[in-house]
Motif scaffolding. Structure first.
Motif, PDB file in Angstrom:
ATOM      1  N   GLY A  51       0.773  -1.237   0.000  1.00 20.27           N
ATOM      2  CA  GLY A  51       0.000   0.000   0.000  1.00 20.27           C
ATOM      3  C   GLY A  51       0.802   1.284   0.000  1.00 20.27           C
ATOM      4  O   GLY A  51       0.238   2.355   0.140  1.00 20.27           O
ATOM      5  N   PHE A  52       2.115   1.187  -0.172  1.00 21.90           N
ATOM      6  CA  PHE A  52       2.904   2.423  -0.202  1.00 21.90           C
ATOM      7  C   PHE A  52       2.795   3.064  -1.579  1.00 21.90           C
ATOM      8  O   PHE A  52       2.773   2.386  -2.600  1.00 21.90           O
ATOM      9  CB  PHE A  52       4.366   2.119   0.126  1.00 21.90           C
ATOM     10  CG  PHE A  52       4.584   1.647   1.531  1.00 21.90           C
ATOM     11  CD1 PHE A  52       4.745   2.557   2.562  1.00 21.90           C
ATOM     12  CD2 PHE A  52       4.598   0.288   1.826  1.00 21.90           C
ATOM     13  CE1 PHE A  52       4.933   2.125   3.868  1.00 21.90           C
ATOM     14  CE2 PHE A  52       4.774  -0.162   3.130  1.00 21.90           C
ATOM     15  CZ  PHE A  52       4.945   0.759   4.156  1.00 21.90           C
ATOM     16  N   GLU A  53       2.727   4.406  -1.574  1.00 19.83           N
ATOM     17  CA  GLU A  53       2.625   5.160  -2.831  1.00 19.83           C
ATOM     18  C   GLU A  53       4.001   5.643  -3.272  1.00 19.83           C
ATOM     19  O   GLU A  53       4.847   5.954  -2.440  1.00 19.83           O
ATOM     20  CB  GLU A  53       1.787   6.428  -2.610  1.00 19.83           C
ATOM     21  CG  GLU A  53       0.312   6.247  -2.648  1.00 19.83           C
ATOM     22  CD  GLU A  53      -0.342   7.600  -2.492  1.00 19.83           C
ATOM     23  OE1 GLU A  53      -0.272   8.418  -3.425  1.00 19.83           O
ATOM     24  OE2 GLU A  53      -0.903   7.849  -1.415  1.00 19.83           O
ATOM     25  N   HIS A  54       4.140   5.773  -4.564  1.00 25.38           N
ATOM     26  CA  HIS A  54       5.432   6.199  -5.117  1.00 25.38           C
ATOM     27  C   HIS A  54       5.545   7.727  -5.127  1.00 25.38           C
ATOM     28  O   HIS A  54       4.764   8.399  -5.762  1.00 25.38           O
ATOM     29  CB  HIS A  54       5.546   5.654  -6.541  1.00 25.38           C
ATOM     30  CG  HIS A  54       6.886   5.890  -7.177  1.00 25.38           C
ATOM     31  ND1 HIS A  54       7.944   6.464  -6.520  1.00 25.38           N
ATOM     32  CD2 HIS A  54       7.330   5.609  -8.408  1.00 25.38           C
ATOM     33  CE1 HIS A  54       8.980   6.533  -7.329  1.00 25.38           C
ATOM     34  NE2 HIS A  54       8.637   6.025  -8.486  1.00 25.38           N
ATOM     35  N   TRP A  55       6.530   8.242  -4.397  1.00 22.23           N
ATOM     36  CA  TRP A  55       6.784   9.681  -4.362  1.00 22.23           C
ATOM     37  C   TRP A  55       8.219   9.981  -4.762  1.00 22.23           C
ATOM     38  O   TRP A  55       9.100   9.150  -4.590  1.00 22.23           O
ATOM     39  CB  TRP A  55       6.584  10.215  -2.934  1.00 22.23           C
ATOM     40  CG  TRP A  55       5.218  10.721  -2.683  1.00 22.23           C
ATOM     41  CD1 TRP A  55       4.104   9.964  -2.480  1.00 22.23           C
ATOM     42  CD2 TRP A  55       4.820  12.084  -2.600  1.00 22.23           C
ATOM     43  NE1 TRP A  55       3.032  10.778  -2.275  1.00 22.23           N
ATOM     44  CE2 TRP A  55       3.423  12.084  -2.342  1.00 22.23           C
ATOM     45  CE3 TRP A  55       5.495  13.308  -2.723  1.00 22.23           C
ATOM     46  CZ2 TRP A  55       2.702  13.269  -2.211  1.00 22.23           C
ATOM     47  CZ3 TRP A  55       4.777  14.481  -2.578  1.00 22.23           C
ATOM     48  CH2 TRP A  55       3.394  14.455  -2.334  1.00 22.23           C
ATOM     49  N   ASP A  56       8.430  11.168  -5.281  1.00 24.37           N
ATOM     50  CA  ASP A  56       9.787  11.672  -5.475  1.00 24.37           C
ATOM     51  C   ASP A  56       9.878  13.035  -4.836  1.00 24.37           C
ATOM     52  O   ASP A  56       8.878  13.754  -4.742  1.00 24.37           O
ATOM     53  CB  ASP A  56      10.117  11.804  -6.971  1.00 24.37           C
ATOM     54  CG  ASP A  56      10.535  10.478  -7.567  1.00 24.37           C
ATOM     55  OD1 ASP A  56      11.246   9.733  -6.884  1.00 24.37           O
ATOM     56  OD2 ASP A  56      10.140  10.177  -8.706  1.00 24.37           O
ATOM     57  N   THR A  57      11.070  13.373  -4.412  1.00 20.94           N
ATOM     58  CA  THR A  57      11.327  14.730  -3.926  1.00 20.94           C
ATOM     59  C   THR A  57      12.599  15.216  -4.606  1.00 20.94           C
ATOM     60  O   THR A  57      13.353  14.405  -5.146  1.00 20.94           O
ATOM     61  CB  THR A  57      11.535  14.762  -2.396  1.00 20.94           C
ATOM     62  OG1 THR A  57      12.663  13.975  -2.061  1.00 20.94           O
ATOM     63  CG2 THR A  57      10.301  14.246  -1.660  1.00 20.94           C
TER      64      THR A  57
ATOM     65  N   ASP B 159      19.905  11.659   2.598  1.00 21.99           N
ATOM     66  CA  ASP B 159      19.092  10.463   2.699  1.00 21.99           C
ATOM     67  C   ASP B 159      17.707  10.816   2.166  1.00 21.99           C
ATOM     68  O   ASP B 159      17.500  11.933   1.684  1.00 21.99           O
ATOM     69  CB  ASP B 159      19.032   9.907   4.124  1.00 21.99           C
ATOM     70  CG  ASP B 159      18.307  10.822   5.100  1.00 21.99           C
ATOM     71  OD1 ASP B 159      17.622  11.767   4.661  1.00 21.99           O
ATOM     72  OD2 ASP B 159      18.397  10.576   6.312  1.00 21.99           O
ATOM     73  N   LEU B 160      16.772   9.884   2.207  1.00 22.69           N
ATOM     74  CA  LEU B 160      15.440  10.166   1.682  1.00 22.69           C
ATOM     75  C   LEU B 160      14.447  10.414   2.810  1.00 22.69           C
ATOM     76  O   LEU B 160      13.294  10.774   2.567  1.00 22.69           O
ATOM     77  CB  LEU B 160      14.962   8.996   0.809  1.00 22.69           C
ATOM     78  CG  LEU B 160      15.807   8.734  -0.435  1.00 22.69           C
ATOM     79  CD1 LEU B 160      15.296   7.506  -1.186  1.00 22.69           C
ATOM     80  CD2 LEU B 160      15.803   9.944  -1.357  1.00 22.69           C
ATOM     81  N   THR B 161      14.903  10.231   4.032  1.00 24.60           N
ATOM     82  CA  THR B 161      14.004  10.382   5.170  1.00 24.60           C
ATOM     83  C   THR B 161      13.798  11.854   5.526  1.00 24.60           C
ATOM     84  O   THR B 161      12.670  12.273   5.793  1.00 24.60           O
ATOM     85  CB  THR B 161      14.563   9.627   6.389  1.00 24.60           C
ATOM     86  OG1 THR B 161      14.986   8.340   5.965  1.00 24.60           O
ATOM     87  CG2 THR B 161      13.506   9.475   7.452  1.00 24.60           C
ATOM     88  N   SER B 162      14.874  12.628   5.502  1.00 29.11           N
ATOM     89  CA  SER B 162      14.733  14.046   5.842  1.00 29.11           C
ATOM     90  C   SER B 162      13.858  14.789   4.838  1.00 29.11           C
ATOM     91  O   SER B 162      13.005  15.588   5.254  1.00 29.11           O
ATOM     92  CB  SER B 162      16.095  14.722   5.934  1.00 29.11           C
ATOM     93  OG  SER B 162      17.064  13.837   6.362  1.00 29.11           O
TER      94      SER B 162
END
Length: 524
Positions: free
Chosen positions: A45-51, A112-115
């Motif tokens: 159920g996770f959605e694909h995001w980019d930042t 990282d991708l968390t911040s």
RNA sequence: CCCCUCGUAGCUCAGUUGGUUAGAGCGCCUGAUUGUGGUUCAGGAAGUCACUAGUUCGACUCUAGUCGAGGGGACCA
């Protein structure tokens, strides 16, 4: 080297240190990992995001550079564009004359991708609510996965350690439910198996920071900084062993290279207490045994008891779903170095080894990490938003697959159409188009030395092309194409030494109209 | 940033106690085969011996420094 040629522009073409060029083979492997894991993430159920790769330095965490240079491992620089300075409430800062104060903000490349996730989440909240309302807000649930490059200014580079590398994260923001933590372990396990790691070739190790934190409090460690330092030393367990951990907690030690490593100079009783705690869990035990041991320690501290209960809950879920000790184990000595983890932490260790160039057997070590970080958004917004997630180190994993010979075989190149005559070029393009329409990857030769058939064949061979299509004036007149099977040729090359016979067995004339069907049939 | 090891052809490496013209394998190029990848055969190109300074009649070889690479350590959001 050929003759030295003067470089007229005076520029030496070179790659930046710590960064990599990635060839099509490695890309194939890398995307196999990303695609397989993404499918698993999506299934949960996770959605694909980019930042973006760039963020304002102050949004990224605790690193605020003061100079125009890389600071503490983060690539940072001043934005060339002037922008309004914002107050904590999101409004523009103004000077005494009511002019907006402008500055060149510091930008950082994400490490990282968390911040960036925390920034994205916090930004979403800030847009919807005024700051003074955030206190009462029940943070919404947000679950996303994301992959992409991250950047760290590593001082010492080594194999598998780069300044640009890819992470493959999935996170739950806005949940304090430990079930989500149990799920993280299952996602990691499922994802690794989807990528192709066999059961038992890896293990997800789980712990809860609260247990150690609480235990340390009982021993009299109240200071956060002391706790961090202790955690950092315990984190080195795998590398340096229990005895050296004890030495670093106390007066320090001298390592094999002769370098002095200073210790934390902790009180002797404290050191004994910590070492005793770790010692309990140095042998592999079942989750139930670990839980029993933890209860037997009779730690008074409530935080620690919370942590144990959370582990129990995770165990119940994992056991119900048959995630047994082959996949997920509890390891109370696992801490992970990162400061921001607040509860459950996870790490996936590869159990595989490989033989390096010098014949030494080596272990691959940690390939995934993760944990619960309930304070990350709080650092930006001032409101507590619990979150938990995990991450696969794409490059590390790719390296593991290469080193243990689990990388996929080299991909076939395209079907290759050789060049004979300028007049036939439209025909070549026509054939290429028909093949592509039939779903066959096809390439027409554009190289500079078109006169040399040998060059063209060598090129096709280099590219691992399965077929070469030869159409010269002979074929064109007859309305056929000579199709040469390079793969078959490679197989026969061991048994045949005569060139003519070799070509006869490997080549076939096919009527132009049947070309696509023929090749499709041959390729299966 | 600290410690150790290393730096010779595009790649992997030989190179005698310091001695005259620095070698091999692989790769590359040419040809046998001007319409053909492998195999085979015949030939060929390619190195300021990382750089700088020193010792020496003479340095790839010894010494010091610089740069670069590998390994270990410290650090690692």
């Amino acid at each position: 080297m050929s003759k030295k040629v003067e470089n007229k522009r005076g520029v030496v073409a070179r790659k930046v240190k710590g960064f990599r060029d990635i060839d099509s083979n490695l890309n194939q492997l890398k995307w196999k990992i990303i695609n397989a894991a993404s499918e698993v993430y999506k299934k949960y159920g996770f959605e694909h995001w980019d930042t973006p790769v760039l963020e304002y330095a102050d949004c990224l965490g605790k690193y605020l550079p003061d100079e125009d240079t890389v600071d503490k491992g983060v690539y940072s620089f001043k934005n060339p564009e002037l922008e309004p300075v914002l107050r904590a409430d999101g409004k523009e800062l103004r000077d005494d004359d009511a002019h907006v104060v402008m500055e060149n903000a510091f930008l950082s490349m994400r490490y990282d991708l968390t911040s960036p996730l925390a920034r994205r989440y916090a930004e979403g909240l800030l847009e919807k609510y005024q700051r003074h309302q955030l206190g009462q807000l029940k943070p919404p649930l947000f679950r996303r996965y994301q992959f992409g490059p991250v950047y760290r200014y590593e001082i010492k580079l080594g194999p598998g350690r780069f300044r640009e590398f890819w992470q493959l994260d999935f996170d739950n923001v806005g949940t304090n439910d430990v079930a989500a933590d149990a799920e993280v372990c299952m996602v990691l396990s499922d994802a690794l198996e989807a990528i192709g790691l066999p059961r038992k070739s890896y293990v997800v190790k789980v712990n809860n920071r609260k247990i150690l934190t609480g235990y340390l409090k009982d021993l009299g460690v109240e200071n956060d900084l002391d706790e961090q330092n202790i955690i950092r030393v315990i984190d080195k367990m795998d590398k340096i062993g229990l005895d050296n951990v004890a030495l670093e907690l106390a007066g320090g030690r001298t390592d094999s290279s002769g370098a002095a490593i200073k210790g934390l100079n902790l009180d002797a009783n404290l050191v004994i207490g910590i070492v005793d705690f770790i010692k309990n869990f140095s042998n592999q035990k079942t989750r139930q045994e670990v839980l029993a041991d933890l209860r037997n320690l009779e730690i008074k501290n409530e935080t620690a008891q919370d942590g144990i209960q959370e582990l129990e809950k995770m165990d119940k879920i994992l056991s119900t779903l048959d995630f047994d000790e082959e996949r997920v184990i509890f390891d109370p000595s696992l801490v992970r170095g990162l400061a921001y983890y607040t509860g459950p932490v996870y790490e996936v260790e590869s159990l595989q080894t490989y033989i390096d160039a010098k014949g030494v057997e080596r272990r691959i070590g940690s390939i995934c990490g993760g944990g619960r970080y309930d304070t990350l958004v709080e650092n930006l917004l001032g409101i507590k938003v619990p979150a938990t997630g995990g991450s696969i180190g794409v490059d590390r994993l790719a390296e593991l697959l290469m080193l243990t010979n689990q990388a996929p075989k080299r991909k076939d190149g395209p079907v290759f159409i050789a060049y004979f005559d300028e007049e036939l070029v439209p025909l070549y393009q026509r054939m290429a188009r028909d093949l592509r329409d039939a779903g066959i990857e096809t390439e027409v030769y554009y190289g500079m030395d078109k006169k040399k058939m040998k060059k063209q064949m060598a090129y096709a061979d280099d590219r691992n092309c399965p077929f070469v299509i030869l159409v010269g004036s002979n074929e064109a007149e007859k309305g056929v194409a000579t199709v040469k099977n390079l793969k078959l040729g490679k197989e026969l090359s061991n048994t045949i030494s005569d060139k003519k016979e070799w070509n006869e067995r490997v080549q076939k004339e096919i009527p132009m109209a049947e070309l696509a069907d023929y090749i499709k049939g041959e390729m299966g």
